[in-house]
Write an enzyme that holds these catalytic residues in place. Sequence first.
Site, PDB file in Angstrom:
ATOM      1  CB  SER A 196      -0.863  -0.035   1.267  1.00 25.82           C
ATOM      2  OG  SER A 196      -1.486   1.204   1.479  1.00 25.82           O
ATOM      3  CE1 TYR A 243      -4.165  -2.830   5.646  1.00 27.14           C
ATOM      4  CE2 TYR A 243      -3.714  -0.513   5.195  1.00 27.14           C
ATOM      5  CZ  TYR A 243      -3.919  -1.804   4.751  1.00 27.14           C
ATOM      6  OH  TYR A 243      -3.862  -2.066   3.408  1.00 27.14           O
ATOM      7  CE  LYS A 262      -1.642  -4.454   3.442  1.00 21.06           C
ATOM      8  NZ  LYS A 262      -1.889  -5.821   2.958  1.00 21.06           N
TER       9      LYS A 262
END
Length: 332
Positions: A124, A149, A153
């Site tokens: 992302s 979150y 990643k």
Amino acid sequence: MRILVTGGTGYIGSHTCVQLLERGDDVVIVDNLCNSEASVVESLREITGRAPTFYPVDIRDRDALEAVFAKHEPEAVIHFAGLKAVGESVAKPLEYYENNLSGTLVLLGVMRAHDCRKIVFSSSATVYGTPASVPIREDFPTGGTTNPYGTTKLFLERILIDLQKADHRWSVALLRYFNPIGAHESGKIGDNPTGTPNNLMPYITRVAKGVLPMLSVYGDDYPTPDGTGVRDYIHVEDLAAGHLAVLPKLDEPGVHIYNLGTGVGYSVLDIVHAFERSTGVKVPYRVVPRRPGDIAECWSDPSRAETELGWKAVRTLEEMCRSSWNFEKSKA
Ligand code: NAD
Ligand code: WQD
């Protein structure tokens, strides 16, 4: 190719499966359905005329995953499975680290045991944190993520890089998505978050449908042309095509990092107006204070993917808006 798709009934996974099935790949999906529905498998068959093999399996369940690998011996894995709600990750960091990190570690262990060393990972733009400038290139520093979150990643990219460093036979593609919106033209699959959406486009479509009264625009005092946040929105079908484009690259062992975006930034109000223009439906909105953790602007330099993969996003903002609306309308 025999391809295992984790999270294949989810939003981006399902659009990627359509294109894999259409070009004749053997597609095996594992998804624990924590954020998607088994009916997507039937939609994939309706759209493509071919059915993927589906297992309602949690990738943290090593024995179940092992059985899927033993039966299908995939040549490559496209790994979408993960939890993705930024706000929820702040409230439930352990659940996010557990699901996203443990799930991927189990997957990588099973892949290694089966001599499958080709993986495409859903990363992302969030890994760039607050970029020093835009457009963002792949060689910009990563780090400074502002929520668990995003940190999953960042950590997973690092784990995959370390793994490839230790065993040069691995081929790892890290695809850094910008802001996927839109839906398949059939209206049969799309972004269907449960509860109140966090992301802009699903919120807009629910306001347009009358399910939600009004869009809250998070801040109009950013240093951007109209004061609202600017992002690189990409049609999910273009994003899906990026996954197919990177697969041949996996014949070269190494770590292959690509931004998947359009290279164009649009503000929140640009999106509202484009939606109204392309659908004819009004989107009432009000401006409210900034959302904590948001950055002013974020868009990609996607030229590496074009040069090295021959991939480029081609669908317009109008197509993104129209297809999102078409999906929302066709939902029960
Ligand atoms: P999604 O929630 O629609 O799809 C993810 C799928 O993974 C869901 O179907 C869910 O049920 C499944 N899943 C989650 N944990 C699992 C587990 N432990 N075992 C098996 N299945 C599991 O999300 P999406 O928007 O399609 O995103 C796909 C991937 O792309 C995610 O990794 C996400 O973090 C990443 N990503 C998404 C965006 C975005 O804006 N949508 C942007 C950048 C990166
Ligand atoms: C877009 C713009 C908001 C909702 C997130 C994740 C990122 C990636 C994509 C996974 C911003 C504004 C939004 C609303 C608004 N996901 N907005 N009202 O925040 O760019 O990215 O999804 O990796 O990691 O952080 O996307 O769609 O939430 O917001 O004004 O109700 O719309 O402030 O400017 P974001 P988004």
